[in-house]
Design an enzyme around this catalytic site. Structure first.
Site, PDB file in Angstrom:
ATOM      1  CD  GLN A 108      -2.723   1.296   2.457  1.00  0.00           C
ATOM      2  OE1 GLN A 108      -2.189   1.650   3.495  1.00  0.00           O
ATOM      3  NE2 GLN A 108      -4.008   0.984   2.372  1.00  0.00           N
ATOM      4  CE1 TYR A 178      -4.588   7.773   6.418  1.00  0.00           C
ATOM      5  CE2 TYR A 178      -2.503   7.251   5.377  1.00  0.00           C
ATOM      6  CZ  TYR A 178      -3.393   7.084   6.416  1.00  0.00           C
ATOM      7  OH  TYR A 178      -3.091   6.238   7.451  1.00  0.00           O
ATOM      8  CB  ALA A 353      -8.463  -5.701   8.792  1.00  0.00           C
ATOM      9  NE  ARG A 354     -12.292  -4.539  12.984  1.00  0.00           N
ATOM     10  CZ  ARG A 354     -13.476  -3.975  13.198  1.00  0.00           C
ATOM     11  NH1 ARG A 354     -13.753  -3.462  14.388  1.00  0.00           N
ATOM     12  NH2 ARG A 354     -14.382  -3.923  12.249  1.00  0.00           N
TER      13      ARG A 354
END
Length: 412
Positions: A108, A178, A353-354
């Site tokens: 990424q 971002y 993810a988690r």
């Protein structure tokens, strides 16, 4: 004579091999980018390698290294990886280690912009427009035209470097406000030049980034973009603009897939996570001044969004109806039923993810037993660990293994 309608195409098996651009994956499950907190010297460490090889051994199709800044001031903090010659040997070792597990690996890349801590980095932070930055208790500087050209070029260089050290894909970070996301946001972008105002103007910078990335790598690696469906804040980037923006990206033709996300690391981080809000634990992990600020004002920033399976599905389905390009669904994917629902809905891949932080071997468990479900409780205590080594505090054995792996840079 009546001609029968063609039979509907069956949904793909999420656990069967699949192709993403030029990359052949062993299944359609991607470990999504989650800041690892494992690079205190901004170099690859044994711990970072173990973090990604654990999910590789655990069965994912591809894991994503998060995140590698394209410029020094684009780091969220000084310990974060950024593209420079000293980092390349370690990144090469990381990609080789992941490949040895049978998984693919994505980098990424991006620029944190207003999410960067200029005090930590020792460099001025940038945004689409000048604004006060509570992370550093100072002001972000509005990106100049020279900054924009430099950062576009830096994305292209970063993508080429990722290819050269063995990454199979690059994921360009356009979300979570971002830098690229701050240009897209009408709330944050107050510019009066050709990069502000209309959606087409605000979209120009991220579109230039993707063009530079594709030009740099050609068809050698897969190119993915991660973009917000909604910022989760009033006056921010939302469906009325995010769907047309995604259509622009599809028309540009630079992407092999689009990963759909939401929330703002700057303005509404829990919109992405969902579940419990461990405010005290998150505050305790911060420097004293930020810790005090979070205790006093954190409840106004960290909103409560109850967890539910596939919590981004309804938003993402609106993109699926308007786009023909491959899409990656994330948000509350925890079991085989959820993966199959995503495939039935027309999504080509799922991101987790988690659930994988809690159980790096979850995909292997699901391969053996289709009724297996993630043990993640969505307590979000892992979010409090991101700057000291991201881990699941409930997984004592796994956390110990990561700590024992160490945070020293690998041999260069």
């Amino acid at each position: 004579m009546t001609i029968p309608a063609p039979a509907p195409t069956p949904a793909p098996d999420p656990l069967a091999p699949a192709t993403l651009g030029p990359v052949r994956l062993r299944n359609r499950v991607i470990k999504s980018a989650t800041f690892e907190g494992a690079t205190p010297d901004a170099l690859v460490t044994d711990r970072l390698i173990e973090y990604h090889t654990a999910v590789g051994r655990g069965g994912v199709g591809m894991t994503t290294v998060a995140y590698i800044a394209v410029a020094p001031e684009g780091r969220t903090e000084r310990g974060q990886l950024h593209w420079r010659p000293e980092a390349l040997p370690g990144l090469r070792r990381l990609t080789e280690a992941v490949h040895a597990t049978g998984a693919k690996v994505s980098a990424q890349i991006g620029h944190a912009g207003p999410v960067a801590n200029s005090r930590s980095n020792g460099l001025p932070s940038l945004a689409s427009s000048a604004r006060f930055n509570p992370l550093a208790m100072g002001f972000d500087r509005a990106a100049t035209h020279d900054d924009i050209r430099r950062i576009v070029h830096a994305h292209g260089r970063a993508a080429a470097a990722a290819r050269d050290v063995g990454f199979d894909a690059v994921e360009v970070h356009l979300g979570h406000t971002y830098l690229a996301g701050s240009f897209l946001s009408p709330k944050l972008n107050r510019r009066r030049d050709e990069f502000g105002g209309s959606l087409r103007n605000r979209a120009d910078f991220p579109r230039r980034i993707l063009a530079a990335v594709r030009e740099s790598v050609g068809d050698d690696v897969a190119v993915i973009a991660k973009m917000n469906m909604a910022d989760g804040v009033r006056g921010g980037f939302d469906l009325d603009e995010s769907i047309p923006f995604a259509q622009m990206l599809q028309a540009d033709g630079h992407l092999d897939a689009l990963e759909l996300t939401g929330g703002s690391s700057l303005l509404n981080p829990m919109y992405l996570f969902r579940g419990d809000v461990p405010l005290s634990a998150m505050a305790a992990a911060q420097p004293p001044l930020l810790r005090l600020g979070m205790k006093l004002f954190g409840r106004f920033l960290f909103h409560d969004y109850p967890f539910e399976p596939l919590y981004f599905r309804d938003l993402a389905l609106q993109f699926r109806r308007e786009l023909s390009m491959p899409l990656i669904l994330l948000g509350g994917v925890t079991d085989l039923d959820g993966m199959r629902t995503a495939m039935d809905d027309g999504f080509e891949y799922v991101a987790m993810a988690r659930a994988l932080l809690r159980e790096p071997d979850l995909i292997n468990k699901i391969q053996r037993d289709g009724t297996a479900r993630s043990q993640c409780t969505h307590c979000n205590l892992c979010a409090a660990s991101i700057f000291t080594g991201t881990h699941c505090p409930l997984d004592i054995e796994g956390s110990t293994a990561l700590v024992n792996a160490g945070t020293r840079p690998v041999a260069q």
